[in-house]
Design a protein around this motif. Structure first.
Motif, mmCIF file in Angstrom:
data_model
loop_
_atom_site.group_PDB
_atom_site.id
_atom_site.type_symbol
_atom_site.label_atom_id
_atom_site.label_comp_id
_atom_site.label_asym_id
_atom_site.label_seq_id
_atom_site.Cartn_x
_atom_site.Cartn_y
_atom_site.Cartn_z
ATOM 1 N N ILE A 143 0.830 -1.210 0.000
ATOM 2 C CA ILE A 143 0.000 0.000 0.000
ATOM 3 C C ILE A 143 0.862 1.258 0.000
ATOM 4 O O ILE A 143 0.550 2.245 -0.676
ATOM 5 N N LEU A 144 1.972 1.225 0.734
ATOM 6 C CA LEU A 144 2.825 2.411 0.875
ATOM 7 C C LEU A 144 4.052 2.355 -0.031
ATOM 8 O O LEU A 144 5.019 3.086 0.197
ATOM 9 N N LEU B 32 8.709 6.103 6.640
ATOM 10 C CA LEU B 32 7.682 6.933 7.246
ATOM 11 C C LEU B 32 7.564 6.658 8.746
ATOM 12 O O LEU B 32 7.360 7.576 9.545
ATOM 13 N N MET B 33 7.688 5.405 9.116
ATOM 14 C CA MET B 33 7.652 5.045 10.531
ATOM 15 C C MET B 33 8.814 5.684 11.281
ATOM 16 O O MET B 33 8.643 6.221 12.378
ATOM 17 N N GLY C 218 7.429 13.372 -3.125
ATOM 18 C CA GLY C 218 6.311 14.207 -2.707
ATOM 19 C C GLY C 218 5.034 13.469 -2.429
ATOM 20 O O GLY C 218 4.026 14.079 -2.068
ATOM 21 N N LEU C 219 5.007 12.149 -2.560
ATOM 22 C CA LEU C 219 3.774 11.400 -2.360
ATOM 23 C C LEU C 219 3.330 11.380 -0.901
ATOM 24 O O LEU C 219 2.138 11.258 -0.606
ATOM 25 N N TYR C 220 4.289 11.491 0.022
ATOM 26 C CA TYR C 220 3.985 11.483 1.449
ATOM 27 C C TYR C 220 4.577 12.723 2.114
ATOM 28 O O TYR C 220 5.520 13.324 1.598
ATOM 29 N N GLN C 221 4.032 13.062 3.272
ATOM 30 C CA GLN C 221 4.519 14.234 3.997
ATOM 31 C C GLN C 221 4.504 13.992 5.493
ATOM 32 O O GLN C 221 3.696 13.213 6.008
#
Length: 250
Positions: free
Chosen positions: A64-65, A72-73, A239-242
């Motif tokens: 999914i990620l 991110l974690m 840029g997909l996550y912040q």
């Protein structure tokens, strides 16, 4: 509700819950009604017990990620301090809860809330016996008990309607102590030439009807008293996550 929770925990083989978790269960209000959007849009992902067990697997989270889950974690974990008091206003699939609990350590408090019993039971199976763990059934628009060093809103905002986004953000902001952090980790608009951009656009249209707004709105805009925080933002994977962090002044 307390008796049913205790029986369920024992049947799952967890043994005794911590004193803080048990005390909170005794004080908790009746479980709120599930919002219509949650039932209509996300039953398959978060409400059906069999799907909860199926989807909370590392390979599913990684898919999914786009294999960015560990980065991110770590980005969220880096904002926490050992011994601190932390609120997380939604259960999360994957290893996040165990890793954040480990970073806070037994001298801290890790307060995880969710609006569903099935999600709280699932969290308790992962961290419910740790001394720093504290779980609660509550709506993210009203969750929280006093002030926290860090409030970690991890991939929640993209899943709720616009009015919920504002209500959640403002409730969470109220629970950040002076010098404490309000942290959001979530989706973000990817670069124009990002190879995943068309795929994500289709996924949002199909499965995540409340997510695309984050392509054009800053998360801090949902906080009415945003000027009381000093904000910083970091993006990941083109840029997909912040990660957006606001540190309360004073």
């Amino acid at each position: 509700m307390n008796a049913s929770v205790d029986i369920r925990i024992k049947k799952d083989g967890l043994g005794a819950v911590t004193a803080r978790t048990a005390a909170w269960s005794e004080a908790a209000a009746p479980a709120p009604k599930l919002p219509d959007y949650l039932v209509d849009v996300y039953t398959w992902a978060y409400v059906a017990p069999k799907m909860v067990e199926l989807l909370d697997r590392e390979i599913v989270v990684a898919t999914i990620l786009w294999c960015q889950q560990n980065k991110l974690m770590r980005a969220a974990r880096d904002e926490l301090e050992p011994g601190s008091r932390v609120l997380q206003p939604a259960a999360v699939y994957g290893k996040l809860v165990s890793h954040l609990a480990a970073k806070i350590g037994p001298e801290g408090e890790y307060h995880v809330s969710d609006i569903q019993q099935v999600q709280i039971d699932h969290v308790n199976r992962k961290i419910g016996t740790l001394p720093q763990a504290r779980t609660e059934i509550s709506d993210a628009r009203t969750t929280g008990d006093g002030l926290y060093d860090t409030v970690c809103c991890y991939f929640l905002m993209h899943e709720v309607p616009e009015d919920y986004k504002r209500d959640i953000a403002n409730n969470l902001a109220r629970h950040v102590k002076p010098g404490g952090k309000l942290m959001f980790v979530d989706y973000h608009e990817p670069a124009v030439l990002h190879p995943m951009r068309p795929i994500i656009w289709l996924v949002f249209n199909w499965l995540e009807p409340f997510a695309k707004v984050l392509w054009r709105r800053e998360l801090k805009e949902y906080v009415d008293d945003a000027s009381e925080f000093e904000w910083r933002k970091e993006t990941f994977f083109g840029g997909l996550y912040q990660k957006v962090v606001g540190v309360r002044r004073g």
